[in-house]
Design an enzyme around this catalytic site. Structure first.
Site, PDB file in Angstrom:
ATOM      1  N   HIS A 120     -30.902  -5.427  67.973  1.00  0.00           N
ATOM      2  CA  HIS A 120     -29.518  -5.220  67.533  1.00  0.00           C
ATOM      3  C   HIS A 120     -28.621  -4.686  68.651  1.00  0.00           C
ATOM      4  CE1 HIS A 120     -30.074  -6.591  63.585  1.00  0.00           C
ATOM      5  NE2 HIS A 120     -30.778  -5.577  63.135  1.00  0.00           N
ATOM      6  N   GLN A 171     -17.830 -12.666  58.201  1.00  0.00           N
ATOM      7  CA  GLN A 171     -16.720 -11.852  57.698  1.00  0.00           C
ATOM      8  C   GLN A 171     -16.983 -11.179  56.354  1.00  0.00           C
ATOM      9  OE1 GLN A 171     -13.666 -14.914  59.482  1.00  0.00           O
ATOM     10  NE2 GLN A 171     -12.563 -13.427  58.288  1.00  0.00           N
ATOM     11  N   GLU A 217     -36.156  -7.310  66.059  1.00  0.00           N
ATOM     12  CA  GLU A 217     -34.767  -6.835  66.034  1.00  0.00           C
ATOM     13  C   GLU A 217     -34.593  -5.409  66.567  1.00  0.00           C
ATOM     14  OE1 GLU A 217     -35.288  -9.547  64.436  1.00  0.00           O
ATOM     15  OE2 GLU A 217     -33.356 -10.542  64.446  1.00  0.00           O
ATOM     16  N   TYR A 224     -36.312  -2.703  65.680  1.00  0.00           N
ATOM     17  CA  TYR A 224     -36.660  -1.642  64.734  1.00  0.00           C
ATOM     18  C   TYR A 224     -37.998  -0.999  65.131  1.00  0.00           C
ATOM     19  CZ  TYR A 224     -32.913  -3.352  61.645  1.00  0.00           C
ATOM     20  OH  TYR A 224     -31.699  -3.706  61.110  1.00  0.00           O
ATOM     21  N   ARG A 280     -42.625 -10.645  61.060  1.00  0.00           N
ATOM     22  CA  ARG A 280     -41.441 -11.088  61.820  1.00  0.00           C
ATOM     23  C   ARG A 280     -41.557 -10.543  63.235  1.00  0.00           C
ATOM     24  NH1 ARG A 280     -35.676 -10.997  59.775  1.00  0.00           N
ATOM     25  NH2 ARG A 280     -34.521 -11.843  61.527  1.00  0.00           N
TER      26      ARG A 280
HETATM   27  P1  NAP Z   1      -2.512 -10.351  63.035  1.00  0.00           P
HETATM   28  O1  NAP Z   1      -3.975 -10.302  63.190  1.00  0.00           O
HETATM   29  O2  NAP Z   1      -1.879  -9.496  62.028  1.00  0.00           O
HETATM   30  O3  NAP Z   1      -1.878 -10.045  64.484  1.00  0.00           O
HETATM   31  C1  NAP Z   1      -0.535 -10.078  64.737  1.00  0.00           C
HETATM   32  C2  NAP Z   1      -0.292  -9.661  66.181  1.00  0.00           C
HETATM   33  O4  NAP Z   1       1.073  -9.736  66.427  1.00  0.00           O
HETATM   34  C3  NAP Z   1      -0.731  -8.264  66.482  1.00  0.00           C
HETATM   35  O5  NAP Z   1      -1.442  -8.278  67.694  1.00  0.00           O
HETATM   36  C4  NAP Z   1       0.560  -7.469  66.580  1.00  0.00           C
HETATM   37  O6  NAP Z   1       0.342  -6.511  67.598  1.00  0.00           O
HETATM   38  C5  NAP Z   1       1.578  -8.516  66.981  1.00  0.00           C
HETATM   39  N1  NAP Z   1       2.893  -8.287  66.412  1.00  0.00           N
HETATM   40  C6  NAP Z   1       3.207  -7.933  65.142  1.00  0.00           C
HETATM   41  N2  NAP Z   1       4.534  -7.852  64.993  1.00  0.00           N
HETATM   42  C7  NAP Z   1       5.092  -8.169  66.175  1.00  0.00           C
HETATM   43  C8  NAP Z   1       6.423  -8.257  66.641  1.00  0.00           C
HETATM   44  N3  NAP Z   1       7.463  -8.020  65.846  1.00  0.00           N
HETATM   45  N4  NAP Z   1       6.614  -8.596  67.925  1.00  0.00           N
HETATM   46  C9  NAP Z   1       5.573  -8.848  68.730  1.00  0.00           C
HETATM   47  N5  NAP Z   1       4.293  -8.768  68.348  1.00  0.00           N
HETATM   48  C10 NAP Z   1       4.050  -8.443  67.082  1.00  0.00           C
HETATM   49  O7  NAP Z   1      -2.020 -11.794  62.703  1.00  0.00           O
HETATM   50  P2  NAP Z   1      -2.443 -13.187  63.311  1.00  0.00           P
HETATM   51  O8  NAP Z   1      -2.941 -13.079  64.702  1.00  0.00           O
HETATM   52  O9  NAP Z   1      -1.289 -14.050  63.021  1.00  0.00           O
HETATM   53  O10 NAP Z   1      -3.661 -13.601  62.423  1.00  0.00           O
HETATM   54  C11 NAP Z   1      -3.489 -13.758  61.050  1.00  0.00           C
HETATM   55  C12 NAP Z   1      -4.769 -13.515  60.373  1.00  0.00           C
HETATM   56  O11 NAP Z   1      -5.616 -14.638  60.469  1.00  0.00           O
HETATM   57  C13 NAP Z   1      -5.477 -12.366  60.993  1.00  0.00           C
HETATM   58  O12 NAP Z   1      -5.208 -11.186  60.281  1.00  0.00           O
HETATM   59  C14 NAP Z   1      -6.873 -12.741  60.909  1.00  0.00           C
HETATM   60  O13 NAP Z   1      -7.569 -12.049  59.903  1.00  0.00           O
HETATM   61  C15 NAP Z   1      -6.891 -14.222  60.595  1.00  0.00           C
HETATM   62  N6  NAP Z   1      -7.565 -14.840  61.683  1.00  0.00           N
HETATM   63  C16 NAP Z   1      -8.802 -14.406  61.935  1.00  0.00           C
HETATM   64  C17 NAP Z   1      -9.460 -14.900  62.976  1.00  0.00           C
HETATM   65  C18 NAP Z   1     -10.855 -14.420  63.247  1.00  0.00           C
HETATM   66  O14 NAP Z   1     -11.405 -14.746  64.250  1.00  0.00           O
HETATM   67  N7  NAP Z   1     -11.486 -13.657  62.382  1.00  0.00           N
HETATM   68  C19 NAP Z   1      -8.882 -15.835  63.788  1.00  0.00           C
HETATM   69  C20 NAP Z   1      -7.610 -16.264  63.516  1.00  0.00           C
HETATM   70  C21 NAP Z   1      -6.945 -15.744  62.461  1.00  0.00           C
HETATM   71  P3  NAP Z   1       1.400  -5.371  67.977  1.00  0.00           P
HETATM   72  O15 NAP Z   1       2.139  -5.061  66.694  1.00  0.00           O
HETATM   73  O16 NAP Z   1       0.567  -4.254  68.487  1.00  0.00           O
HETATM   74  O17 NAP Z   1       2.224  -5.954  69.029  1.00  0.00           O
HETATM   75 FE1  SF4 Z   2     -21.491 -14.893  55.973  1.00  0.00          FE
HETATM   76 FE2  SF4 Z   2     -20.486 -16.664  54.276  1.00  0.00          FE
HETATM   77 FE3  SF4 Z   2     -19.416 -16.396  56.712  1.00  0.00          FE
HETATM   78 FE4  SF4 Z   2     -21.815 -17.526  56.346  1.00  0.00          FE
HETATM   79  S1  SF4 Z   2     -19.843 -18.305  55.650  1.00  0.00           S
HETATM   80  S2  SF4 Z   2     -21.313 -16.016  57.867  1.00  0.00           S
HETATM   81  S3  SF4 Z   2     -22.626 -16.289  54.702  1.00  0.00           S
HETATM   82  S4  SF4 Z   2     -19.450 -14.861  55.115  1.00  0.00           S
END
Ligand code: NAP
Ligand code: SF4
Length: 678
Positions: A256, A343, A168, A170, A218
């Site tokens: 990493h 996450q 990794e 290290y 490892r």
């Molecule tokens: P979000 O992450 O809070 O993003 C909302 C987007 O909309 C932002 O880019 C924001 O950017 C824009 N926005 C906000 N208000 C707006 C407005 N009035 N007009 C135009 N644009 C606006 O919400 P989301 O994309 O709906 O996702 C929801 C949650 O699901 C996320 O917080 C995330 O944690 C989760 N999720 C995670 C993943 C992942 O891969 N980890 C994937 C899908 C969903 P600006 O305000 O800069 O324009």
């Molecule tokens: Fe980490 Fe749990 Fe997501 Fe697996 S499911 S990557 S252990 S948070």
């Protein structure tokens, strides 16, 4: 006749002086509980639960052998007898459950987030702000002695063995390649000299701990950095490590600082087992394969194919401590599968927070989040069968309550169903499968196609109603947005409305990125095609190219996509710490343009008019076929008020409670805790 459902995986492994009960290693994972002895009772409970679940051997998170090897100041270290004694709490708890555990010795080298870091040469890594001090020859000797002391202390602390972290990128790994080792003394130059350090460490550790102590080394099989080790060097080192007295060789994949994902969910399952398959015939000691193996049938296949003698899984044991016992007792469908999201585990560690698991919030919280059977069976309604609703319902059911789960649509899973449709996020199907089975196992009564209303919920006289009705898309109120070109993310991901060649996506949050990946990749997921995925990331056989990495060969773009946000800064900044860069790189390689600091002016037949700057002085038309709205979400909780007015006790969960920055991690954690406390 062997009737085991996984005969290779569940077969014992005889190491000569001791026998492991199966071929499953719980790989090293830093949880944050290692750093302070006050957390050891929690650490002991965490490992004991996993030992009880039947895993063959476990490895702790990394412990530095001295302060120069610290991962971060005052981080985990094992350097004194008094510290070793405190580990007995952990090792005794594991042994009481019939388990075995090894301590990982991790010297961070130039990856140390510390001004005291040391390395073979004075070369700063691209991922740490500190330049390490180059060690003198006597300094190297001192490091070796610290490794030996640490191994002896591990034995004193009751461990069954140690894992010496040699991969990794290290400390040990840094000696191996001329990319990080520019020395001209006996520790640098020729490969013989560069590999002297790991061989000396293993030889002297073996001498110090005696023959009946497990030593895992490892070893980095593919560095994934330019100028990394060649395959001949990897084999030469592995043979020398075997000769020096190691019991087992474990696999490391990628440094990493590598710009190739190695464990994220979009990495194909068992993507790296071809490397251990190449190494195994060269050695007579057992070889462990690892990375992105998360279900027993894949682990079994890897062993059946002769790729390794053992399989290491780390995150899958955060997700389900009973992985092995469930597999062994024919309950594969009850395994809570790690979805590779990072996450709640790696993203937490990188943010200096305690690790846990998105799908199992009890991970690392075993002593405080307990689903105690209830003395009195009560009646609960849960409205909404998304992540929050299912988590609450199943915990309540597990505790012995009568639970009714109401869902307006024809299936459970809510937004998880959309997530599962994104190429590279196939693991979400596992989560959905698990949830469905868990609802059955916990006896939850699921009412699909049923829109619960306040009056009937009140009439049913539930003791409490959990509202997990989720979210609705935010209306961005852009002039002209009722144009037929405009689609919502639900139209695209759930209703599969056809989308044109040129697309603008409004909003670059989690969902904007998901939609961009869905539209950029089409129905085709490289995650399900290993050769294609390796080519996309420039991964090649280290027999042909040192380090095993060359120029990426991405697929041709299938659409012209512009991903937009109003705020300044790089789109995707809010995505996961350890995965955001992967999403950005994938979209960039497919030609997706990402624009920040935009204002949305108008939508018409021409497309989307955007302007830039506070005074909106510059504007341009994006001549697109479709505009997809991914502008965030608002809570949907219309039931809360009328139910409260009718005197029903109500608890809001997940998006219905707080939609901003909602994700499944927060939803499941909040819902599980609420149900545990109800
Ligand atoms: P979000 O992450 O809070 O993003 C909302 C987007 O909309 C932002 O880019 C924001 O950017 C824009 N926005 C906000 N208000 C707006 C407005 N009035 N007009 C135009 N644009 C606006 O919400 P989301 O994309 O709906 O996702 C929801 C949650 O699901 C996320 O917080 C995330 O944690 C989760 N999720 C995670 C993943 C992942 O891969 N980890 C994937 C899908 C969903 P600006 O305000 O800069 O324009
Ligand atoms: Fe980490 Fe749990 Fe997501 Fe697996 S499911 S990557 S252990 S948070």
């Amino acid at each position: 006749m062997n009737t085991s459902p996984y005969p290779h995986l569940l077969a014992p492994l005889d190491l000569g002086f001791t026998t492991l009960k199966n071929r499953v290693l719980m790989g090293s994972m830093h949880t944050g509980l290692e750093d302070k002895a006050e957390h050891f009772p929690r650490l002991a409970a965490y490992f004991a639960e996993r030992a009880r679940g039947g895993v063959g051997l476990m490895v702790t998170g990394g412990y530095a052998p001295n302060i120069e090897g610290w991962l971060s100041p005052f981080g985990s270290r094992l350097a004194s007898s008094s510290a070793a004694k405190k580990h007995l709490l952990v090792t005794n708890a594991v042994h009481a459950e019939g388990g075995k555990i090894a301590l990982q010795i991790l010297h961070a080298g130039r990856y140390g987030y510390s001004p005291l870091s040391v390395a073979p040469s004075k070369l700063k890594s691209p991922i740490t702000p500190f330049t390490p001090r180059a060690l003198s020859a006597s300094g190297i000797e001192r490091q070796i002695r610290c490794f030996v002391r640490c191994a002896k202390l591990a034995r004193e602390g009751g461990y069954d063995g140690v894992e010496i972290m040699g991969s990794e990128g290290y400390f040990i790994n840094e000696f191996l390649t001329s990319y990080t080792n520019r020395r001209t003394d006996e520790w640098g130059g020729s490969y013989e000299n560069r590999m002297r350090l790991p061989v000396e460490i293993v030889r002297r550790v073996r001498e110090a701990v005696g023959p009946d102590f497990i030593i895992i080394f490892r070893l980095s099989l593919i560095d994934l950095v330019p100028g990394g080790s060649t395959w001949d060097e990897v084999v030469q080192l592995a043979k020398a490590i075997e000769k020096a007295g190691a019991t087992i060789i474990n696999t490391g994949i990628g440094w990493h600082e590598a710009r190739v994902p190695t464990i994220a969910t979009s990495v194909p399952r068992a993507a790296w087992t071809w490397l251990t398959k190449k190494l195994k015939p060269e050695l007579s000691i057992p070889v462990i394969t690892s990375n992105r193996i998360n279900v027993p049938e894949v682990a079994e296949q890897v062993l059946a194919d002769g790729c390794a003698d053992m399989v290491s899984m780390a995150r899958p044991f955060l997700a389900d401590p009973e992985f092995v016992s469930k597999a062994a007792s024919g309950r594969r469908d009850e395994i809570n599968v790690c979805i590779g999201c990072n996450q709640a585990c790696l993203d937490h560690i990188f943010a200096q927070k305690m690790s846990s698991c998105l799908v199992n919030p009890r991970a690392c919280n075993e002593t405080e989040l307990i689903y105690t059977p209830s003395a009195k069976r009560r009646r609960f309604a849960v409205v909404g069968a998304g992540a929050a609703g299912i988590a609450a319902a199943t915990v309540l059911g597990e505790r012995g309550h009568e639970v009714h789960l109401y869902e307006a649509s024809d299936k459970v899973g809510g937004q998880l169903n959309m997530a599962a449709s994104i190429p590279g996020k196939e693991e979400f199907h596992e989560m959905l499968k698990y949830f469905k089975r868990k609802l059955e196992v916990t006896g939850v009564r699921v009412h699909l196609n049923t829109r619960a209303d306040a009056a009937s919920l009140a009439a049913a006289k539930y003791d409490e109603v959990f509202i997990a009705t989720g979210v609705i898309p935010r209306d961005p109120k852009i002039p002209g947005q009722d144009h037929p070109k405009v689609l919502s993310y639900i139209d695209v991901l759930a209703r599969r409305v056809p989308v044109g060649q040129k697309v603008a996506i409004i909003g670059a949050g989690g969902i904007g990125f998901d939609v961009a990946e869905f539209l950029a990749k089409g129905e085709h997921s490289p995650t399900l095609h290993l050769d294609e995925w390796l080519a996309e990331w420039g991964v090649v056989d280290p027999s042909t190219t040192p380090g095993g990495v060359t120029k990426p060969r991405p697929s041709a773009p299938i659409r012209q996509i512009t991903l937009l946000q109003r705020k300044a800064g790089k789109p995707g900044a809010g995505l996961g710490k350890t995965t955001g860069w992967i999403h950005r790189a994938e979209l960039k390689s497919r030609g997706v343009e990402m624009l920040g600091s935009v204002n949305y002016e108008q939508i018409s037949d021409q497309g989307l008019l955007i302007s830039f700057g506070e005074k909106r002085e510059k504007s341009t038309w994006l001549e697109v076929d479709n505009i997809v709205l991914c502008a965030g979400q608002l809570p949907l909780r219309e039931l809360a008020e009328p139910l409260t007015a009718l005197g029903v006790k109500v608890t809001l969960l997940g998006g219905a409670d707080e939609a901003g920055e909602l994700d499944a991690k927060r939803a499941i954690n909040q819902a599980s805790r609420a149900a545990a406390a109800a």
